[in-house]
Scaffold this active site. Sequence first.
Site, PDB file in Angstrom:
ATOM      1  CG  ASN A 183      -0.359  -0.011   2.446  1.00  0.00           C
ATOM      2  OD1 ASN A 183       0.407   0.718   2.985  1.00  0.00           O
ATOM      3  ND2 ASN A 183      -0.270  -1.175   3.096  1.00  0.00           N
ATOM      4  CG  ASP A 185      -7.282  -5.152   6.217  1.00  0.00           C
ATOM      5  OD1 ASP A 185      -6.873  -5.106   7.452  1.00  0.00           O
ATOM      6  OD2 ASP A 185      -7.549  -4.230   5.557  1.00  0.00           O
ATOM      7  CE  LYS A 221       7.739 -11.982 -14.040  1.00  0.00           C
ATOM      8  NZ  LYS A 221       8.416 -11.602 -15.175  1.00  0.00           N
ATOM      9  CB  ILE A 265      -0.698  -6.258  15.257  1.00  0.00           C
ATOM     10  CG1 ILE A 265      -0.276  -7.221  13.832  1.00  0.00           C
ATOM     11  CG2 ILE A 265       0.544  -6.246  16.063  1.00  0.00           C
ATOM     12  CD1 ILE A 265       0.876  -6.645  12.866  1.00  0.00           C
ATOM     13  CE  LYS A 289     -10.826   0.928  11.348  1.00  0.00           C
ATOM     14  NZ  LYS A 289     -10.036   1.315  10.299  1.00  0.00           N
ATOM     15  CE  LYS A 331      -8.455  -2.597  14.454  1.00  0.00           C
ATOM     16  NZ  LYS A 331      -7.663  -3.073  13.556  1.00  0.00           N
TER      17      LYS A 331
END
Length: 398
Positions: free
Chosen positions: A210, A279, A289, A310, A340, A344
């Site tokens: 990302n 995720d 490959k 985590i 969230k 969490k």
Amino acid sequence: MLDLARKRIVLGMTGGIACYKIAELVRRMTEQGATVDVVMTEAATHFITPVTMQALSGRPVFVDAWDARVPNNMAHIDLTRGADAVLIAPASADFMAKVAHGMADDLLSTLCVARACPLLVAPAMNREMWANPATQRNVETLRGDGVTILGPSAGEQACGETGDGRMLEAHEILTDLIAFFQPKLLAGRHVLLTAGPTSEPVDPVRVLSNRSSGKTGYALARAAREAGARVTLITGATFLPIPRGVTALPVTTARQMHDAVMASVGDADIFIAVAAVADWRVKNVSTQKLKKTSEGGGAPLMEFEPNPDILAEVAKLENGPWCVGFAAETEKLAEHAEAKRTRKGIPLLVGNLAHKVMDADTTELVLFDAQGTHPLPAGNKLDAARRLIAEIAARMPV
Ligand code: C5P
């Protein structure tokens, strides 16, 4: 705001080849808003001229205790009154010996004795001079007197030998000086952070990752260090230098990040999960490959499986650290962020709009805690990080 805004520093230079680095240091200090009064010993003037230091600091340079330019002829008193710190760089073995014993036989040593502000010292000498028991005794005496010793580092020396005693580089002294002025809100704490992206293999040459630059996490690691904490940074691949004084453990995948966090979390007081963790990871990673599946370039089928969360796992630990999470959203920030935080099970969640802050140098953070929503002022990532560290320190159980 500049990092040394409104700070007046007396910069004392003693004899040593490292004097050449101080030209750069003065430049950087003034760039950061400091007013710098340079005082040189006679020996220092053999290495670099007062003219150079005057041109760079934009202020008169003092060498002589009998300088008639000072109206009351008390340069040793006047220079340090109102100063925020005296910084001696380079500090020779001889000069440290003098300060350790309160000797005052020239302008610089006299103003060290007469000062009413903190003293920082950046030693610079040959490795044998540094290792000499007398020097080491003097360093300990100085430490015991509350003097901050910056470095020295190890490496090649001007004399051709290699070892301890090299003066820190100008940018390192600057970083330490800036840190010196930050409030020690996390002294004695161990802060564990994750930062940067993870990247998940697709085949031996391709990865899924990302656009996280790591800038916010690295700024927080620096700010936590400046606040006096011991800092461990578990980091995905970034192009950023590791902040000074921070222990960094590089990782690639989410599972590696998970394992590194679990190995370090035992004595952590605070866990700040800033990393943009993938995720999912590819389930059917190819050992070779991947090839186009047809003449038209048909795409291979990829299967995914979830990575460990985590932050959620650390938040569940018995006697675990105080946890801070991040939420980078592209819409409905408040709604997603608070959901969230609850999901969490963490006391503090920091929200930002991903498309605005990813890879940018500025950020706009909003805090979500049990009391509600608290937007922080927009600004550069280091200022925002310092502010966030203060917010964390204020919320930490004692
Ligand atoms: O679950 P989500 O990715 O939306 O939550 C973001 C927060 O959780 C961030 O603090 C991120 O560092 C952390 N996180 C994590 N492990 C994951 C996913 C996210 O620690 N697998």
